[in-house]
Structures are given as structure tokens and as C-alpha cells.
Design an enzyme around this catalytic site. Structure first.
Site, PDB file in Angstrom:
ATOM      1  N   LYS A 265      11.861 -91.617 -14.154  1.00 48.85           N
ATOM      2  CA  LYS A 265      13.015 -92.341 -13.615  1.00 48.85           C
ATOM      3  C   LYS A 265      14.070 -91.351 -13.125  1.00 48.85           C
ATOM      4  O   LYS A 265      14.165 -90.249 -13.661  1.00 48.85           O
ATOM      5  CB  LYS A 265      13.652 -93.209 -14.716  1.00 48.85           C
ATOM      6  CG  LYS A 265      12.888 -94.465 -15.034  1.00 48.85           C
ATOM      7  CD  LYS A 265      13.656 -95.327 -16.017  1.00 48.85           C
ATOM      8  CE  LYS A 265      12.867 -96.566 -16.394  1.00 48.85           C
ATOM      9  NZ  LYS A 265      12.672 -97.513 -15.294  1.00 48.85           N
ATOM     10  N   ARG A 339       4.329-103.931 -19.226  1.00 48.11           N
ATOM     11  CA  ARG A 339       3.210-104.864 -19.072  1.00 48.11           C
ATOM     12  C   ARG A 339       1.935-104.312 -19.712  1.00 48.11           C
ATOM     13  O   ARG A 339       1.073-105.078 -20.134  1.00 48.11           O
ATOM     14  CB  ARG A 339       3.012-105.173 -17.584  1.00 48.11           C
ATOM     15  CG  ARG A 339       2.726-103.962 -16.749  1.00 48.11           C
ATOM     16  CD  ARG A 339       2.899-104.209 -15.260  1.00 48.11           C
ATOM     17  NE  ARG A 339       4.302-104.155 -14.841  1.00 48.11           N
ATOM     18  CZ  ARG A 339       4.730-104.380 -13.598  1.00 48.11           C
ATOM     19  NH1 ARG A 339       3.860-104.674 -12.653  1.00 48.11           N
ATOM     20  NH2 ARG A 339       6.013-104.297 -13.305  1.00 48.11           N
TER      21      ARG A 339
HETATM   22  N1  BES Z   1      12.133-100.913 -18.423  1.00 49.06           N
HETATM   23  C1  BES Z   1      11.980-101.017 -17.023  1.00 49.06           C
HETATM   24  C2  BES Z   1      12.704-102.241 -16.435  1.00 49.06           C
HETATM   25  C3  BES Z   1      14.206-102.265 -16.546  1.00 49.06           C
HETATM   26  C4  BES Z   1      14.983-101.854 -15.479  1.00 49.06           C
HETATM   27  C5  BES Z   1      14.825-102.754 -17.675  1.00 49.06           C
HETATM   28  C6  BES Z   1      16.373-101.924 -15.576  1.00 49.06           C
HETATM   29  C7  BES Z   1      16.204-102.811 -17.775  1.00 49.06           C
HETATM   30  C8  BES Z   1      16.980-102.402 -16.734  1.00 49.06           C
HETATM   31  C9  BES Z   1      10.510-101.135 -16.667  1.00 49.06           C
HETATM   32  O1  BES Z   1       9.628-100.495 -17.528  1.00 49.06           O
HETATM   33  C10 BES Z   1      10.340-100.497 -15.334  1.00 49.06           C
HETATM   34  O2  BES Z   1      10.599 -99.330 -15.240  1.00 49.06           O
HETATM   35  N2  BES Z   1       9.922-101.286 -14.359  1.00 49.06           N
HETATM   36  C11 BES Z   1       9.753-100.803 -13.044  1.00 49.06           C
HETATM   37  C12 BES Z   1       8.489-101.430 -12.478  1.00 49.06           C
HETATM   38  C13 BES Z   1       8.052-100.848 -11.183  1.00 49.06           C
HETATM   39  C14 BES Z   1       7.585 -99.424 -11.382  1.00 49.06           C
HETATM   40  C15 BES Z   1       6.956-101.699 -10.622  1.00 49.06           C
HETATM   41  C16 BES Z   1      10.953-101.227 -12.206  1.00 49.06           C
HETATM   42  O3  BES Z   1      11.473-102.314 -12.420  1.00 49.06           O
HETATM   43  O4  BES Z   1      11.400-100.425 -11.380  1.00 49.06           O
HETATM   44 ZN    ZN Z   2       9.354 -98.450 -17.060  1.00 53.13          ZN
END
Ligand code: BES
Ligand code: ZN
Ligand code: ZN
Length: 484
Positions: A265, A339
Site C-alpha cells: 500500500k 477475501r
Molecule cells: N483492507 C483493505 C480495504 C480497506 C480500505 C479497508 C480502506 C478500510 C479502509 C483491503 O484489504 C484492500 O486492500 N482492498 C483493496 C482491494 C483491491 C486490491 C482489489 C482495495 O480496496 O483497494
Molecule cells: Zn488489503
């Protein structure tokens, strides 16, 4: 804190201060004999604003055990959320004055949902997270004693006790989210749920890495393999004294820190990922209140707890893993890890032959984009269950909004090498494609998925400080009630 429901004479309320709501004409609610005239004098003098939110602090009349009365103007057309915020605001005014023994009068509040909201406002706002601070003098003290005064027209004492128990569960979920990930790791979460299980009446079993390997949870293990912290599957089981015959399984995503893994991230969105265990926190929070709330259903809580880190042993984008269900998954983005752990937990859930399975997960940033910080997304394979969630949310002011599981979007999860991929080729509809991924593992039972990504952290509000919100606990309890 000592919590009491009191229905003796008003003059006998044994607290330093009593909060009484007033209507828009300045008239105090309920049968606060002798007080109305005292307040009337203030209203006439023009000192007491009739506006919603007006506060008037008075010395209690002779003959009352309480020393002070705080009148709070609730205004016109007050809704439950108005009461929740109003009770919280009034309590703050008292705590700011150093008062730690407070009573709230429910007298004259007609609807049960308004009464409930007022009680919740008191309990939810009586909270701060200071265990990691050596200096805490700048914060008002928490209450020693909270008394709820009820009269014959109010809900019964047992019901009021339930409302406070549910609010306490919300505070526990908040606490879990406030801790940073170096402290609240999978092991600590497991220990905490064992400890609360002992005091709150559910049993806990912790499945360790070797057991998860035996169960062939290749999808879950692919997330934890980059971290030095071992994964845990926390299995909590509540058996009611008088069972209804229904079994619910709640599944909660607990990524104690989501760095994204090798699909790292960006720096500015990483710190808040200590809250990526908010789904697990909600499920543990729910487990802690079932006995005290007299829940008649068997409830199993499944919390897969892992840390998602980049390292030499981390999953590579493009790796293929085999989940417990036997389905193979091409992991094209290691940041779509929630997921992956839920997939195996959902497969595991089937062994309980559940009537209903509901998962809670901080699953997608797309949910935040679509619905903003106050709204939960819900989707599922059984419309009546989704409807219960939408209605339960309305009852407690946790707003849920349904997203459709559009079958055609399954195309987007296609993989050339495995049964499917963990991410869609495109960003569009990201919350829905995440839901579609989960649906493949929930085919055997009636299931709903709550994406709580947006709601788990928030700015400060009347009834909570900035940070973890404890979101989801109140809705889940209201949903269980709807099946009673
Ligand atoms: N934990 C994150 C989602 C999230 C984002 C929670 C902001 C709380 C606040 C999740 O694991 C994630 O990183 N999802 C990605 C999915 C993508 C790679 C398809 C996302 O939402 O960017
Ligand atoms: Zn994630
Ligand atoms: Zn995540």
C-alpha cells in the site's frame, strides 16, 4: 462502572446529578414533580434557551437525594439519533465538571427506540482509550455509577439492562480497533477472546497454524506466510440456556495489519490498516454480549486472524493457492487478502450446518468511495436475510445499503491458470466483485456479507472519540432479535 436501573420515587435517585430532557417549550419530560415550576421560572427569565441542545444546570430542590439537575433541550421532532447524541452531550457537560455519578431520567420518553437510544448515548459516550498513555489528566474521568431512572410507562429493567450490555459490547469492539498492530496481533486477539469467553459465557477454541495446514486452508495461510506472526482461527461458540433451534455463524475479517503484502500500500493509506481487524472485533464484541442479552440462538463466531506483510516468504502476485474448498485461486494482488482468509473461514462455517451466516469485513476501499464513512454495504444470496440486516440497521441507526451481486461481473474474476482470480481485472464495482468472490465459498447456506470498511474508523462524534467505532455490533444484535 456500576450500572443500575432504578424505579423508586424520583426524589430518591441516588446520584450526584440527574439528566432530564425538556421539550421545545422548555417543559421537562415526565413526572419530575416540583421541577417544572423551577424550570418555568428560568424559561420566563429568558435564561434558558428553548433551542435544541440547550443546557441548563440547576441545584436540585430540597428533598431530593440528587444534588444537581441538568436539563437538556431535545428540540422538536427528535429521532432516536437525536436522543443518542443528546444524552451523550448532556453527559459530557457533567463529566467536564468532574461529576462521576450520573442518572438519566427516561420518564416521559415515549417510544422504546428513543429510550434505547438515550441509554446507548450515555454508555457509548462514557469511553476513552487511555491504556497506552502515561498521562491522562487532560481527559474527564469515566463514570463510577450510571443510573437509569424509569417509570411505569418506560420499558422494563431487563430490557434496559440488555441495551447497556449491547453498548458495552460495542465499546469492547472499539478497544480492539484502537490498539496498534504491534500489540493487537493475531495471538493477542485470540487471548482476548479466550479471556472474554470465560467472563461472558462462550467457549473459545484457537486453531493454530498446524491445524490450519491440516484443514488445507491454503487460501488463509497464503496471507499470513509473509509475516513472522503466526495465524489463528478463533472459534467462539455460544450455546443458549433455552435454545431456539437456530444456528447463526458470524465470520469476521481480522487482518491485524494490512500492509498490502508485496502489492504494498502507499504510505499515506497504510497506518489506518491497524483497523483491518474491525470485522473480527465486531464479531468478538457480539459474542461478549449474547449471554447477558439472553440470546436464544446458538451463535458461532469465526475470526480468521492474520497479518499481511511483505517479506521473502510472502505470497507473490500471480501465485496460485488451493483453498479448503478445493477451489484454486490466482492471487494477482496480495492486497486483496481479506477475501482470501474469509474464503476458508466461510468453508469452515458449513460444518455447523448454519441457518444463517453473516460476515463482517473491512473488505474494500471501493465501499468507502461508493457509500462514504457512515454507510455499510450489504449483499448476499438470501434476500430475506439481507432484508433483516437492512431493517435491523435502521432500528439502531447503523445505515446499511444493499449492493447487487451482479452475476455478469463474475467474468471479471476469470483467471487463465486457476479456477478464478482474487481480484477483478478492472477497478469498477470493486465492492461487488469482492462480494462475488466470497459468494463462491458460501454456496451451501444462506449468507450475507457486510462490507464495513468505511465505518470502522471515523472522526469524533457526540458519542465517541476519534478512532474505532465498534461498528456492526448493534446491528448484529438487533438482527438476532428479529429472529426471536
Ligand atoms: N483492507 C483493505 C480495504 C480497506 C480500505 C479497508 C480502506 C478500510 C479502509 C483491503 O484489504 C484492500 O486492500 N482492498 C483493496 C482491494 C483491491 C486490491 C482489489 C482495495 O480496496 O483497494
Ligand atoms: Zn488489503
Ligand atoms: Zn485488508
Amino acid at each position: 462502572m456500576e450500572f443500575r436501573v432504578y424505579d423508586g420515587p424520583f426524589s430518591g435517585i441516588d446520584s450526584w446529578a440527574v439528566i432530564i430532557f425538556c421539550d421545545q417549550s422548555g417543559k421537562p419530560f415526565g413526572d419530575a414533580s416540583g421541577l417544572a415550576s423551577e424550570l418555568a421560572a428560568f424559561v420566563e427569565s429568558g435564561e434558558f434557551s428553548k433551542k435544541a441542545g440547550a443546557l441548563h444546570f440547576a441545584v436540585a430542590p430540597d428533598g431530593m437525594s440528587a444534588k444537581r439537575i441538568l436539563f437538556y433541550g431535545i428540540g422538536e421532532n427528535a429521532k432516536p439519533e437525536t436522543y443518542r447524541k443528546g444524552a451523550a452531550t448532556a453527559l459530557k457537560a457533567l463529566r467536564d465538571r468532574g461529576i462521576t455519578q450520573v442518572a438519566l431520567s427516561l420518564s416521559g420518553i415515549e417510544s422504546a427506540s428513543d429510550q434505547r437510544a438515550a441509554v446507548e448515548g450515555m454508555v457509548l459516550s462514557n469511553y476513552h482509550f487511555t491504556v497506552l498513555r502515561s498521562q491522562r489528566d487532560d481527559l474527564p474521568k469515566l463514570l463510577d455509577k450510571l443510573t437509569i431512572y424509569r417509570d411505569a410507562n418506560n420499558e422494563g429493567a431487563e430490557q434496559i439492562q440488555r441495551w447497556q450490555a449491547i453498548a458495552q459490547g460495542t465499546l469492547k469492539a472499539r478497544d480492539l480497533c484502537q490498539y496498534p498492530a504491534n500489540i493487537m496481533d493475531p495471538t493477542k486477539m485470540a487471548e482476548q477472546s479466550v479471556q472474554w469467553g470465560e467472563s461472558c459465557g462462550y467457549s473459545t477454541q484457537i486453531l493454530e497454524q498446524t491445524e490450519l495446514e491440516k484443514l488445507k486452508m491454503g487460501s488463509l495461510l497464503s496471507v499470513s506466510q509473509g509475516s513472522v506472526k503466526p495465524p489463528k482461527l478463533i472459534v467462539m461458540d455460544y450455546q443458549p440456556a433455552k435454545p431456539s433451534g437456530k444456528t447463526f455463524v458470524f465470520v469476521g475479517k481480522a487482518v491485524t495489519f494490512d500492509s498490502g503484502g508485496l502489492s504494498l500500500k502507499p504510505a499515506n493509506s497504510m497506518a489506518e490498516m491497524k483497523g483491518d481487524m474491525g470485522g473480527g472485533a465486531a464479531v468478538i464484541g457480539v459474542m461478549t454480549v449474547l449471554r447477558d442479552a439472553g440470546c436464544p440462538h446458538r451463535v458461532v463466531g469465526l475470526v480468521p486472524a492474520v497479518e499481511n506483510m511483505p517479506s521473502g516468504s510472502a505470497t507473490r502476485p500471480s501465485d496460485v493457492v488451493t483453498s479448503m474448498s478445493g477451489l484454486t485461486i490466482e492471487i494477482n494482488n496480495t492486497d486483496a487478502e481479506g477475501r482470501l482468509i474469509l474464503a476458508d473461514a466461510l468453508t469452515y462455517a458449513a460444518r455447523y450446518k448454519p441457518d444463517y451466516v453473516v460476515d463482517f469485513a473491512t473488505l474494500t476501499g471501493a465501499c468507502l468511495v461508493a457509500l462514504g464513512p457512515k454507510v455499510f454495504a450489504v449483499m448476499g444470496n438470501h434476500q430475506p436475510l439481507v432484508d433483516h440486516i437492512l431493517e435491523a440497521g435502521k432500528e439502531v441507526d447503523e445505515i446499511f445499503w444493499q449492493l447487487p451481486l451482479v452475476d455478469e461481473y463474475n467474468e471479471m474474476l476469470k483467471s487463465n491458470v486457476a479456477d478464478f482470480a482474487n481480484v477483478a481485472g478492472s477497478r469498477w464495482g470493486g465492492s461487488i466483485t469482492a462480494g462475488l468472490f466470497l459468494q463462491k465459498f458460501a454456496a451451501e447456506y444462506q449468507w450475507a456479507h457486510c462490507d464495513i470498511a468505511a465505518t470502522i474508523f471515523d472522526k469524533p462524534d457526540a458519542y465517541r472519540p476519534a478512532g474505532g467505532t465498534g461498528a456492526g455490533v448493534r446491528m448484529a444484535m438487533a438482527m438476532l432479535d428479529r429472529f426471536s
